[in-house]
Design a protein around this motif. Structure first.
Motif, mmCIF file in Angstrom:
data_model
loop_
_atom_site.group_PDB
_atom_site.id
_atom_site.type_symbol
_atom_site.label_atom_id
_atom_site.label_comp_id
_atom_site.label_asym_id
_atom_site.label_seq_id
_atom_site.Cartn_x
_atom_site.Cartn_y
_atom_site.Cartn_z
ATOM 1 N N GLN A 1 15.112 -17.975 -9.428
ATOM 2 C CA GLN A 1 16.255 -18.250 -10.298
ATOM 3 C C GLN A 1 16.703 -16.987 -11.018
ATOM 4 O O GLN A 1 17.904 -16.698 -11.110
ATOM 5 C CB GLN A 1 15.887 -19.325 -11.320
ATOM 6 N N LEU A 2 15.748 -16.218 -11.527
ATOM 7 C CA LEU A 2 16.084 -14.980 -12.223
ATOM 8 C C LEU A 2 16.729 -13.985 -11.268
ATOM 9 O O LEU A 2 17.695 -13.304 -11.627
ATOM 10 C CB LEU A 2 14.826 -14.380 -12.857
ATOM 11 N N GLY A 3 16.228 -13.911 -10.050
ATOM 12 C CA GLY A 3 16.806 -12.996 -9.063
ATOM 13 C C GLY A 3 18.260 -13.309 -8.788
ATOM 14 O O GLY A 3 19.113 -12.417 -8.740
ATOM 15 N N TRP A 4 18.572 -14.599 -8.616
ATOM 16 C CA TRP A 4 19.964 -14.961 -8.347
ATOM 17 C C TRP A 4 20.859 -14.709 -9.555
ATOM 18 O O TRP A 4 22.033 -14.351 -9.409
ATOM 19 C CB TRP A 4 20.067 -16.420 -7.896
ATOM 20 N N ARG A 5 20.318 -14.890 -10.742
ATOM 21 C CA ARG A 5 21.112 -14.590 -11.949
ATOM 22 C C ARG A 5 21.424 -13.100 -12.017
ATOM 23 O O ARG A 5 22.520 -12.700 -12.403
ATOM 24 C CB ARG A 5 20.372 -15.018 -13.215
ATOM 25 N N LEU A 6 20.453 -12.262 -11.646
ATOM 26 C CA LEU A 6 20.685 -10.816 -11.647
ATOM 27 C C LEU A 6 21.710 -10.423 -10.585
ATOM 28 O O LEU A 6 22.540 -9.532 -10.812
ATOM 29 C CB LEU A 6 19.374 -10.067 -11.441
ATOM 30 N N VAL A 7 21.671 -11.081 -9.430
ATOM 31 C CA VAL A 7 22.672 -10.824 -8.394
ATOM 32 C C VAL A 7 24.054 -11.192 -8.919
ATOM 33 O O VAL A 7 25.025 -10.446 -8.756
ATOM 34 C CB VAL A 7 22.334 -11.610 -7.101
ATOM 35 N N GLU A 8 24.149 -12.345 -9.560
ATOM 36 C CA GLU A 8 25.440 -12.777 -10.115
ATOM 37 C C GLU A 8 25.945 -11.791 -11.150
ATOM 38 O O GLU A 8 27.124 -11.420 -11.160
ATOM 39 C CB GLU A 8 25.291 -14.164 -10.736
ATOM 40 N N LEU A 9 25.058 -11.343 -12.032
ATOM 41 C CA LEU A 9 25.443 -10.371 -13.049
ATOM 42 C C LEU A 9 25.908 -9.066 -12.414
ATOM 43 O O LEU A 9 26.924 -8.496 -12.815
ATOM 44 C CB LEU A 9 24.272 -10.108 -14.006
ATOM 45 N N GLY A 10 25.188 -8.598 -11.403
ATOM 46 C CA GLY A 10 25.581 -7.364 -10.720
ATOM 47 C C GLY A 10 26.938 -7.489 -10.067
ATOM 48 O O GLY A 10 27.752 -6.553 -10.112
ATOM 49 N N LEU A 11 27.211 -8.624 -9.450
ATOM 50 C CA LEU A 11 28.518 -8.821 -8.824
ATOM 51 C C LEU A 11 29.629 -8.860 -9.863
ATOM 52 O O LEU A 11 30.729 -8.338 -9.635
ATOM 53 C CB LEU A 11 28.514 -10.104 -7.996
ATOM 54 N N ARG A 12 29.347 -9.458 -11.001
ATOM 55 C CA ARG A 12 30.365 -9.495 -12.062
ATOM 56 C C ARG A 12 30.645 -8.093 -12.591
ATOM 57 O O ARG A 12 31.783 -7.746 -12.906
ATOM 58 C CB ARG A 12 29.929 -10.400 -13.199
ATOM 59 N N LEU A 13 29.607 -7.279 -12.698
ATOM 60 C CA LEU A 13 29.789 -5.912 -13.193
ATOM 61 C C LEU A 13 30.467 -5.025 -12.148
ATOM 62 O O LEU A 13 31.180 -4.082 -12.501
ATOM 63 C CB LEU A 13 28.438 -5.311 -13.594
ATOM 64 N N ALA A 14 30.247 -5.301 -10.865
ATOM 65 C CA ALA A 14 30.788 -4.462 -9.800
ATOM 66 C C ALA A 14 32.249 -4.754 -9.513
ATOM 67 O O ALA A 14 32.974 -3.879 -9.029
ATOM 68 C CB ALA A 14 29.966 -4.655 -8.531
ATOM 69 N N THR A 15 32.710 -5.958 -9.780
ATOM 70 C CA THR A 15 34.107 -6.282 -9.503
ATOM 71 C C THR A 15 34.970 -5.824 -10.671
ATOM 72 O O THR A 15 34.567 -5.894 -11.829
ATOM 73 C CB THR A 15 34.292 -7.796 -9.289
ATOM 74 N N PRO A 16 36.162 -5.331 -10.355
ATOM 75 C CA PRO A 16 37.032 -4.862 -11.444
ATOM 76 C C PRO A 16 37.493 -6.029 -12.320
ATOM 77 O O PRO A 16 37.682 -7.147 -11.846
ATOM 78 C CB PRO A 16 38.210 -4.229 -10.715
#
Length: 60
Positions: free
Chosen positions: A36-51
Motif C-alpha cells: 500500500q505504501l509503495g503504491w502511494r509513493l508511486v501516485e505521489l511521484g506521478l503527481r509531482l512529475a506531471t505539470p
C-alpha cells in the motif's frame, strides 16, 4: 423481566452470535502495508512529475 430469564436470553443470543461468527467466511486479506505504501509513493511521484494545470485566463 425476571433476572434469570434475562440472563438465559442473553446466553441464547450470545450462542447464536458465536454460531453465526463461526459459519461466516473470513474477510479477504488486504494487501500488506508495504505494498500500500509503495503504491502511494508511486501516485505521489506521478503527481509531482506531471505539470500543474495552468489557471484559465478569461478575456475581459
Amino acid at each position: 423481566m425476571h433476572a434469570d430469564i434475562h440472563l438465559q436470553l442473553h446466553h441464547l443470543n450470545a450462542a447464536e452470535l458465536h454460531h453465526a461468527a463461526e459459519n461466516r467466511a473470513p474477510a479477504p486479506a488486504s494487501p500488506p502495508l508495504r505494498v500500500q505504501l509503495g503504491w502511494r509513493l508511486v501516485e505521489l511521484g506521478l503527481r509531482l512529475a506531471t505539470p500543474a494545470r495552468q489557471p484559465i485566463a478569461f478575456a475581459a
